[in-house]
Design an enzyme around this catalytic site. Structure first.
Site, PDB file in Angstrom:
ATOM      1  N   GLU A 141       0.824  -1.214   0.000  1.00 28.48           N
ATOM      2  CA  GLU A 141       0.000   0.000   0.000  1.00 28.48           C
ATOM      3  C   GLU A 141       0.860   1.267   0.000  1.00 28.48           C
ATOM      4  OE1 GLU A 141      -2.717  -0.677   3.330  1.00 28.48           O
ATOM      5  OE2 GLU A 141      -4.060  -1.758   1.981  1.00 28.48           O
ATOM      6  N   ARG A 159       5.599  -8.035   7.829  1.00 28.48           N
ATOM      7  CA  ARG A 159       4.198  -8.334   7.486  1.00 28.48           C
ATOM      8  C   ARG A 159       4.062  -8.893   6.067  1.00 28.48           C
ATOM      9  NH1 ARG A 159       0.528  -4.122   7.821  1.00 28.48           N
ATOM     10  NH2 ARG A 159      -1.129  -5.270   8.863  1.00 28.48           N
ATOM     11  N   ARG A 168      -6.276 -10.506  -5.554  1.00 30.70           N
ATOM     12  CA  ARG A 168      -5.660 -10.032  -4.312  1.00 30.70           C
ATOM     13  C   ARG A 168      -5.496 -11.160  -3.294  1.00 30.70           C
ATOM     14  NH1 ARG A 168      -7.603  -4.721  -0.830  1.00 30.70           N
ATOM     15  NH2 ARG A 168      -6.717  -5.418   1.145  1.00 30.70           N
ATOM     16  N   ASP A 228      -8.414  -9.181   3.799  1.00 31.80           N
ATOM     17  CA  ASP A 228      -8.201  -8.077   4.744  1.00 31.80           C
ATOM     18  C   ASP A 228      -9.279  -8.010   5.827  1.00 31.80           C
ATOM     19  OD1 ASP A 228      -7.144  -5.884   5.924  1.00 31.80           O
ATOM     20  OD2 ASP A 228      -7.646  -4.475   4.332  1.00 31.80           O
ATOM     21  N   GLU A 232     -12.440  -2.518  12.245  1.00 26.77           N
ATOM     22  CA  GLU A 232     -12.507  -1.786  10.978  1.00 26.77           C
ATOM     23  C   GLU A 232     -13.665  -2.245  10.102  1.00 26.77           C
ATOM     24  OE1 GLU A 232      -8.912  -1.977   8.673  1.00 26.77           O
ATOM     25  OE2 GLU A 232      -9.771  -0.819   7.022  1.00 26.77           O
ATOM     26  N   TRP A 258      -8.196  -1.330  -5.932  1.00 20.97           N
ATOM     27  CA  TRP A 258      -7.817  -2.072  -4.727  1.00 20.97           C
ATOM     28  C   TRP A 258      -8.001  -3.585  -4.845  1.00 20.97           C
ATOM     29  CZ3 TRP A 258      -5.160   0.482  -1.067  1.00 20.97           C
ATOM     30  CH2 TRP A 258      -5.208   1.881  -1.118  1.00 20.97           C
TER      31      TRP A 258
HETATM   32  O1  GCW Z   1      -7.050  -3.071   6.490  1.00 23.63           O
HETATM   33  C1  GCW Z   1      -6.135  -2.241   5.895  1.00 23.63           C
HETATM   34  C2  GCW Z   1      -6.430  -0.909   6.471  1.00 23.63           C
HETATM   35  C3  GCW Z   1      -5.259   0.032   6.483  1.00 23.63           C
HETATM   36  C4  GCW Z   1      -4.081  -0.684   7.132  1.00 23.63           C
HETATM   37  C5  GCW Z   1      -3.770  -1.932   6.334  1.00 23.63           C
HETATM   38  C6  GCW Z   1      -2.647  -2.754   6.933  1.00 23.63           C
HETATM   39  C7  GCW Z   1      -2.361   0.235   8.508  1.00 23.63           C
HETATM   40  O2  GCW Z   1      -7.523  -0.347   5.785  1.00 23.63           O
HETATM   41  O3  GCW Z   1      -5.640   1.177   7.202  1.00 23.63           O
HETATM   42  O4  GCW Z   1      -2.955   0.148   7.253  1.00 23.63           O
HETATM   43  O5  GCW Z   1      -4.890  -2.750   6.289  1.00 23.63           O
HETATM   44  O6  GCW Z   1      -2.940  -3.762   7.547  1.00 23.63           O
HETATM   45  O7  GCW Z   1      -1.494  -2.406   6.768  1.00 23.63           O
END
Ligand code: GCW
Length: 679
Positions: free
Chosen positions: A284, A317, A334, A363, A391, A541
């Site tokens: 990202e 990560r 993805r 995610d 989130e 995305w």
């Molecule tokens: O879920 C996504 C989030 C981002 C986050 C990213 C991550 C810290 O929307 O805000 O960034 O994952 O895990 O790095």
């Protein structure tokens, strides 16, 4: 320094120490954490009239907390085991009216003390055969996505739903170390032993915590140390350039290696028990080794080498994917990305690299399969990453008790029913796996977590990291007993019933009124709250559901789709590939199906969507009713806060129901067989 707001005691109200505080306790052992144990007991005694002694003295005692290295008096000597209890572990026994906690190290004493706190009066009744307790995971860690500077879009805490950071404000330390200490104490009581204190998206002042602002980190480490919590730091891979003025951050460059070695040495001079670095690289938009034609093993090993002499680790990560996709290109998936990047690197990481893998391949959606990376890297230490901050699960405005989901993840067996479970992979064969990590849900809100009931998720994360096989409902009971005892009216049973009714099934309720059957991502772009079915559908995305007039879902099969199912070992590679065998709740994650496709449940996909969305809203309304009815059982201000949030939850659930149902009704043209109104 600012005056702290009155802070809710969460699961450590003074009353939780009543049983200990009214008794006679002996603490035997040296060291900082043994001192903490003594001081905790002393505080309780000052309140409830008991007494505590440190160092051998004549009894009698009701409770003895002792290190096995000490000469053990009386009953403590009798229950001493012949073999090691092990790091952070403890033995708990009760004989002849004396409760005994023994540990090989002071951390074990601290965790043993909190076990006694959980038991309350039960710790001092009857007899108890010696029980040994050891953490399943050596590393039980929370990551804070706390920005040091306020970010123009993400604010002080990225994906934070509980106010500002407890560490930082506007580019500087917040200065409320009492609050940080209280946090450390809560974490120790549920078993967490590490935190990283800044966002993985490292910016401006956040990056400088590694160098000229290191003192700010040391100040946090100092107040967390007495609770057995090590501090870690998120660092930017570009640090040698942005902080060191070097022309490159190439991991194979000699100057870069020297720079990291020097900086890391200074970190350990300042914070001798520093935990290590957390890195989000080439993800990202964050910098990483790709810029130099290197891979993630090169990148991670660079930092690992610098940390190695001091016993530190790097959490690298695995959340790496292409966020510049084109929806027309159906071959880029993805979900495949983490495996494609990392599985080929298995065996190349140094011993002190921990590859931190999100539990699902995409995610933190409300429903995802377990990430195939977890089964693909036997020669790498893996940590599984969960998201306590909500989130995608209601942003701490909705009740969503997450442990049932986490428990499913931890209990999942990637190699089939006779194979190892995810919890064992994270724990490691010899107890030295990467462990469990989660994104914290805490902020400077007086209830810590915005939604008061979201405290339970934080508590339960720690408890599951310690003992992953625990029943989520039992953890909820622990949390209820500690947090709400005694109740406003003394009616503990009614209170317990109310909270179980509202919380036990709340994750599934949330799933019902949001995105169906594992398809995920029907949220509003950016902030991710509330429904927007096509919000991400044509964005770069890469989080698509591919709904059209005929059907919905992502074809991830080997036969006709992206081939993602092939990243699993059997039997799951076969189960997920097969339309017949794929579990209903993940159907749209793996398959694109017509609306008339019949699920195992007997309903068609589109009817399932209607039914679950109506049911989910009914369940949210019922939760609100239960809560309203229970007003007398709770502290009035806590009750009022939750009541307001439940109103918002019901409103938002109705919005989800109407948008999702209307979308699929209009796309498919298929009416609801029950004839309910769809806008
Ligand atoms: O879920 C996504 C989030 C981002 C986050 C990213 C991550 C810290 O929307 O805000 O960034 O994952 O895990 O790095």
């Amino acid at each position: 320094m600012t005056t702290p707001d009155p802070v809710h005691p969460a699961w450590l109200p003074p009353e939780a120490f009543r049983a200990i505080g009214s008794r006679r306790t002996l603490v035997l052992g040296d060291g900082l954490l043994a001192g903490t144990v003594h001081d905790e007991v002393a505080d309780a005694c000052a309140r409830y009239g008991g007494r505590v002694r440190r160092g051998a003295e004549d009894g009698p005692y009701d409770l003895v907390l002792a290190l096995t290295t000490e000469p053990l008096p009386g009953v403590a000597g009798e229950v001493r085991p012949d073999s090691a209890i092990g790091a952070e572990g403890y033995l708990l026994a009760r004989r002849d009216g004396v409760t005994v906690v023994l540990a090989d190290d002071p951390a074990g004493l601290l965790y043993g003390l909190f076990h006694v706190v959980r038991l309350g009066e039960r710790a001092f009744a009857g007899e108890l055969q010696a029980e040994r307790h050891r953490p399943a995971m050596r590393r039980r860690m929370l990551d804070h996505w706390d920005n040091v500077d306020v970010h123009p879009v993400m604010g002080q805490v990225e994906r934070g739903y509980a106010g500002g950071s407890i560490f930082w404000r506007d580019g500087a330390p917040r200065g409320d170390l009492a609050r940080v200490r209280a946090y450390g104490r809560l974490l120790a009581a549920c078993g967490v032993n590490a935190i990283s204190v800044n966002n993985v998206n490292v910016r401006a002042t956040g990056a400088r915590l590694l160098t000229d602002r290191l003192g700010d980190v040391a100040a946090l480490a100092d107040v967390l140390r007495p609770y057995g919590i090590r501090v870690h730091l998120s660092v930017s891979f570009a640090s040698p350039v942005v902080l060191g003025g070097l022309p490159t951050a190439d991991p194979l460059d000699e100057g870069v290696r020297k720079w990291w070695a020097g900086v890391t040495e200074r970190v350990y001079d300042t914070i001798p028990d520093f935990g290590g670095y957390v890195v989000k690289a080439d993800s990202e938009g964050e910098p990483g080794p790709f810029a130099y034609g290197r891979d993630h093993a090169d990148g991670a090993n660079l930092l690992a080498e610098a940390l190695e002499p001091f016993g530190g680790v790097v959490h690298w990560r695995a959340f790496v994917y292409n966020h510049r996709q084109d929806w027309r290109d159906r071959s880029t998936d993805r979900a495949r990305a983490a495996y494609d990047h990392f599985a080929p690197l298995d065996g190349r990481f140094r011993d002190n690299v921990i590859l931190q893998v999100k539990h699902g391949p995409v995610d933190f959606q409300v429903r995802e399969p377990v990430s195939p990376v977890i089964a693909a890297m036997p020669a790498t230490r893996l940590a599984v990453e969960l998201q306590v901050t909500q989130e995608y699960t209601g942003q701490q405005r909705h009740v969503c008790y997450l442990p049932p989901m986490w428990r499913e993840v931890l209990g999942f067996r990637p190699w089939g029913p006779d194979g190892t479970a995810v919890a064992d992979v994270a724990g490691g064969a010899s107890g030295d796996g990467g462990g469990l990590v989660a994104v914290s849900n805490v902020g400077d809100d007086p209830y810590w977590t915005g939604h008061p009931l979201a405290q339970a998720n934080l508590y339960a994360f720690g408890r599951l990291a310690w003992a992953p096989w625990t029943d989520p409902a039992a953890i909820l009971d622990e949390w209820i007993d500690l947090t709400f005892t005694p109740t406003a009216t003394g009616d503990t049973e009614a209170l317990r019933h109310t909270l179980h009714a509202i919380m036990d099934g709340s994750w599934r309720t949330y799933e019902r009124y949001t995105a169906p059957l594992g398809v995920g991502f029907m949220v509003r772009p950016g902030h991710h709250y509330g429904p927007d079915v096509d919000g991400y559908e044509y964005t770069p995305w890469g989080t698509y559901h591919f709904a059209d007039r005929d059907g919905v879902g992502v074809d991830r099969t080997r036969a006709t789709g992206t081939g993602f199912t092939g990243q699993y070992p059997p039997p799951w590679s076969e189960v997920y590939e097969s339309l017949d065998r794929c579990p209903d709740e993940l159907l749209l994650f793996f398959h694109h199906v017509p609306y008339g496709h019949v699920l195992h449940s007997g309903a068609t996909v589109v009817q399932h969507i209607y039914d679950t969305h109506f049911a989910g809203v009914e369940e949210a309304i019922e939760a609100r009713r239960r809560w309203e009815e229970a007003a007398a059982l709770f502290d009035p201000s806590l009750h009022a806060r939750v009541e307001e949030l439940l109103d918002e939850q019901v409103r938002c659930a109705e919005e989800w129901r109407d948008q999702i149902n209307a979308y699929f009704f209009r796309k498919s043209g298929v009416p609801d067989v029950r004839g309910r109104r769809i806008p």
